[in-house]
Scaffold this active site. Structure first.
Site, PDB file in Angstrom:
ATOM      1  N   GLU A 111      69.297-100.665  -9.387  1.00  0.00           N
ATOM      2  CA  GLU A 111      67.871-100.299  -9.446  1.00  0.00           C
ATOM      3  C   GLU A 111      67.173-100.945 -10.639  1.00  0.00           C
ATOM      4  O   GLU A 111      66.024-101.375 -10.536  1.00  0.00           O
ATOM      5  CB  GLU A 111      67.702 -98.779  -9.507  1.00  0.00           C
ATOM      6  N   HIS A 161      68.686 -86.956  -2.194  1.00  0.00           N
ATOM      7  CA  HIS A 161      67.815 -87.644  -1.237  1.00  0.00           C
ATOM      8  C   HIS A 161      66.648 -86.748  -0.858  1.00  0.00           C
ATOM      9  O   HIS A 161      66.145 -86.815   0.250  1.00  0.00           O
ATOM     10  CB  HIS A 161      68.594 -88.022   0.034  1.00  0.00           C
TER      11      HIS A 161
END
Lengths: 335, 351
Positions: free
Chosen positions: B53, B121
């Site tokens: 990321e 999530h």
């Protein structure tokens, strides 16, 4: 505690032409005079914080001299760290800009009084803004290199950081992103290793023998060089940059350098006695080989010292940014 | 009508054809998957990044600095926390350089609950993201707004965080994207990648037209005069439904879809609260230092004498995560009944 060690002693004859040697020397002296003036300004209360690169001139000056300077992907991008005044001066910046940044005046050309000394930024010369976090530039640099790879030409991306920053994940990101088999990048990855992370000794933190070995694991040609020797720095950087320009692939340099005044004003900004002084060493060689006399060198040093003092006096009278300017440039459309 | 994932894909197609988007990238963004939510299938500038990321955000910044126009994706917003200092850097680059450098980059990331995504999530990112100055932050609740906001994002000279409410990505819109065919099945045949071998597949893009939703402009979803509800993303359609239900009970609720969190449409909120005197802010990020708290503070400071009841915030519980079990997720973030109850109570509150 350990101190930087020279990879090899500076005893071989100077291999560059005299004119080039004198140019390097001139810029090294100019840089040293600038840094000493910045420290003095800090100590006199004309700035809040000093951080800079006295001790790295022998590496940073040749780097700046060899860069292809301009704006856009045809030219070199520099993702620098905060010890690189030598690089900036070498491609033509006037030292008064750094003094203005130290005094955080409205005229500071790099941040308008918003950022620390040594935090250069110049879009017109592809100098990405220097950030206080010591590693983020390693994650950002592959982006400009990607644009350059696609653009064509021989412009390259150069990223520099210190050895302490290699502990961060961004350093690994740089190695990974620069060597994706589908798209290796034209990037010169540099670590200037002064063997310190503020007060943390490198020998206590780095298990690897050379940081350059980490690049080798990614198939990147890598060298550990004596960054205190301007001739070696010049030649190795030239070879490295020519490789990256032509091959459009990464190259890695670990330059062993000194940290002559400690980490920053936070550690006192006082001269550290047992570090190698690259300028002193270079001057001894120039004198020894008859390129310059001691007197010529002293005169040069005095002239730059006086120039910096005059510039500092000028800067002291320049205005601070106005308080309502905090709202300017939050967004680009406010330009 | 297109769903939000298709709308995002069409906006990106429009942007790479017409707005100079050069790189659409992130984990699994390129072929064969085309994004875990299929938002990037069939696009020409997509590529798969390493699973990194910080590398993704860093590369986007570098591409933007080099003159490219990147649209980077973080697969779930739960993983964008790893990049928080780079987001700060991207947000302060223009300011810290006194306007010299700018960062024309878009980051897309799915947010919120609704797919039983468990702890990593399901989180929201609006509260954290609106705390980072220098960015523009948007979150659509309909496919058409997703299309229009993303087109605006791809024209920006500043970094834009485009938050995608993952529970709504598969929900079809009620309005047509300009250029979208009338028949949903035809659209699906044209732009949805087939299952199995996709190596020979190419999208057949409809002749899309530009439709840009300006940043900082909310949408009045429903007019009313007793209670104002301000929301965005997943909870917005729940608020609209609650308002419709309560209309049968005689409660008139005005519903505002903020769409753009920074900058945001204060004028719309202000006009509505001055009319109704009662306001409920609804979102699903954790409730402590929630973006809705900022809106409440401003409401109290500027509209205190227009209020008939204390402003209310309905948000996610301040707990470390959203548990997988249905009962845990439902208890953690606002659901339909919570919203209906909150509006009903607020409407009944007397000074």
């Amino acid at each position: 505690m350990s101190r930087p060690r020279l990879i090899k002693e500076a005893s071989a004859p100077l291999q560059l032409e005299k004119e080039l040697l004198l140019r390097i020397h001139d810029l090294m002296v100019k840089t040293r005079a600038l840094e000493e003036r910045l420290i003095q300004m800090y100590k006199q209360g004309h700035g809040y914080f000093w951080i800079g690169g006295p001790g790295e001139e022998a590496f940073n000056v040749p780097l700046g001299m060899l860069m292809k300077v301009g704006q856009g992907p045809d030219y070199d991008y520099l993702h620098a760290h905060y010890r690189q005044s030598g690089t900036i001066l070498a491609f033509g910046e006037e030292p008064i800009g750094a003094l203005r940044q130290m005094k955080n005046t409205a005229t500071d050309p790099y941040s308008g009084g918003r950022n620390f000394a040594g935090h250069f930024s110049l879009k017109k010369y592809n100098v990405a803004p220097v950030s206080s976090p010591i590693e983020v530039q390693y994650a950002v640099a592959p982006g400009t290199a990607m644009v350059q790879k696609r653009h064509g030409g021989d412009g390259i991306t150069i990223v520099t950081g210190g050895d302490a920053g290699t502990a961060e994940g961004d350093f690994a990101s740089c190695l990974v992103w620069s060597t994706r088999p589908a798209n290796p990048l034209p990037i010169l990855i540099i670590v200037t290793n002064n063997k310190w992370g503020i007060s943390t000794a490198g020998d206590d933190q780095h298990g690897e023998k050379h940081i350059a070995d980490r690049a080798k694991a990614f198939g990147i040609p890598a060298k550990t060089i004596n960054g205190n020797d301007p001739i070696e720095s010049y030649n190795e950087l030239k070879t490295a940059m020519e490789y990256v320009r032509k091959e459009r692939k990464p190259y890695f340099i670990e330059a062993m350098v000194s940290r002559l005044y400690g980490h920053s004003s936070a550690s006192g900004a006082n001269l550290v006695g047992n570090e190698v002084d690259c300028l002193k060493q270079f001057e001894e060689r120039l004198e020894q080989e008859g390129h310059m006399t001691r007197q010529q060198m002293d005169e040069l040093r005095n002239r730059y010292t006086e120039d910096m003092a005059a510039a500092a006096r000028q800067v002291r009278d320049e205005p601070q940014p106005s308080p309502d300017s905090i709202w300017k440039h939050i967004y680009a459309e406010d330009k | 009508m297109a769903n939000m994932a298709q709308a995002i894909r069409m906006a990106l197609h429009y942007a790479e054809e017409n707005l100079g988007v050069t790189d659409i990238f992130g984990e699994d963004v390129g072929m064969p998957l085309g994004g875990v939510f299929t938002c990037t299938q069939g696009l020409k500038t997509t590529w798969n990044s390493p699973l990194d990321e910080r590398g993704i955000i860093g590369a986007a910044m570098g591409i933007a600095m080099g003159g490219g126009r990147p649209v980077a994706e973080i697969q779930f917003c739960d993983y964008v926390y790893n990049t928080i200092d780079l987001l700060k850097l991207a947000g302060n680059t223009c300011w810290s350089t006194n306007g010299d450098w700018n960062m024309p980059m878009v980051v897309r990331t799915p947010v919120g609950s609704g797919i039983r995504g468990s702890i990593y999530h399901s989180h929201s990112f609006d509260a954290t993201m609106t705390h980072i100055p220098g960015w523009k932050v948007v979150m659509p609740s309909t496919p058409l707004d997703a299309y229009g906001l993303l087109i605006t994002a791809c024209k920006e000279q500043n970094p834009v965080m485009f938050l995608e409410p993952k529970a709504l990505l598969r929900v079809k819109g009620e309005e047509r994207i300009p250029g979208e065919p009338d028949d949903d099945r035809q659209l699906s045949k044209m732009i949805d990648a087939p299952l199995g071998d996709r190596t020979q597949w190419k999208a057949q893009w409809p002749a899309l037209q530009e439709y840009a939703v300006p940043f900082g402009k909310g949408k009045l979803v429903r007019e009313g005069n007793q209670v104002t509800v301000v929301s965005y993303g997943r909870t917005l359609p729940l608020c609209a439904k609650a308002a419709a239900t309560l209309a049968d009970e005689g409660i008139s609720t005005e519903v505002i879809d903020l769409r753009s969190l920074w900058p945001y449409d204060w004028e719309m909120i202000k006009a509505s609260v001055q009319k109704t005197g009662r306001v409920l802010f609804v979102n699903e990020d954790t409730e402590v230092t929630n973006f809705g708290e900022h809106l409440m503070r401003r409401t109290v400071e500027e509209l205190f004498y227009s209020l008939l009841a204390a402003p209310k915030l309905l948000a996610g519980k301040f707990i470390p995560g959203i548990g997988l079990a249905d009962s845990l997720e439902m208890a953690s973030v606002p659901q339909q009944n919570d919203i209906t109850d909150a509006i009903r109570k607020l409407a009944a509150e007397q000074p």
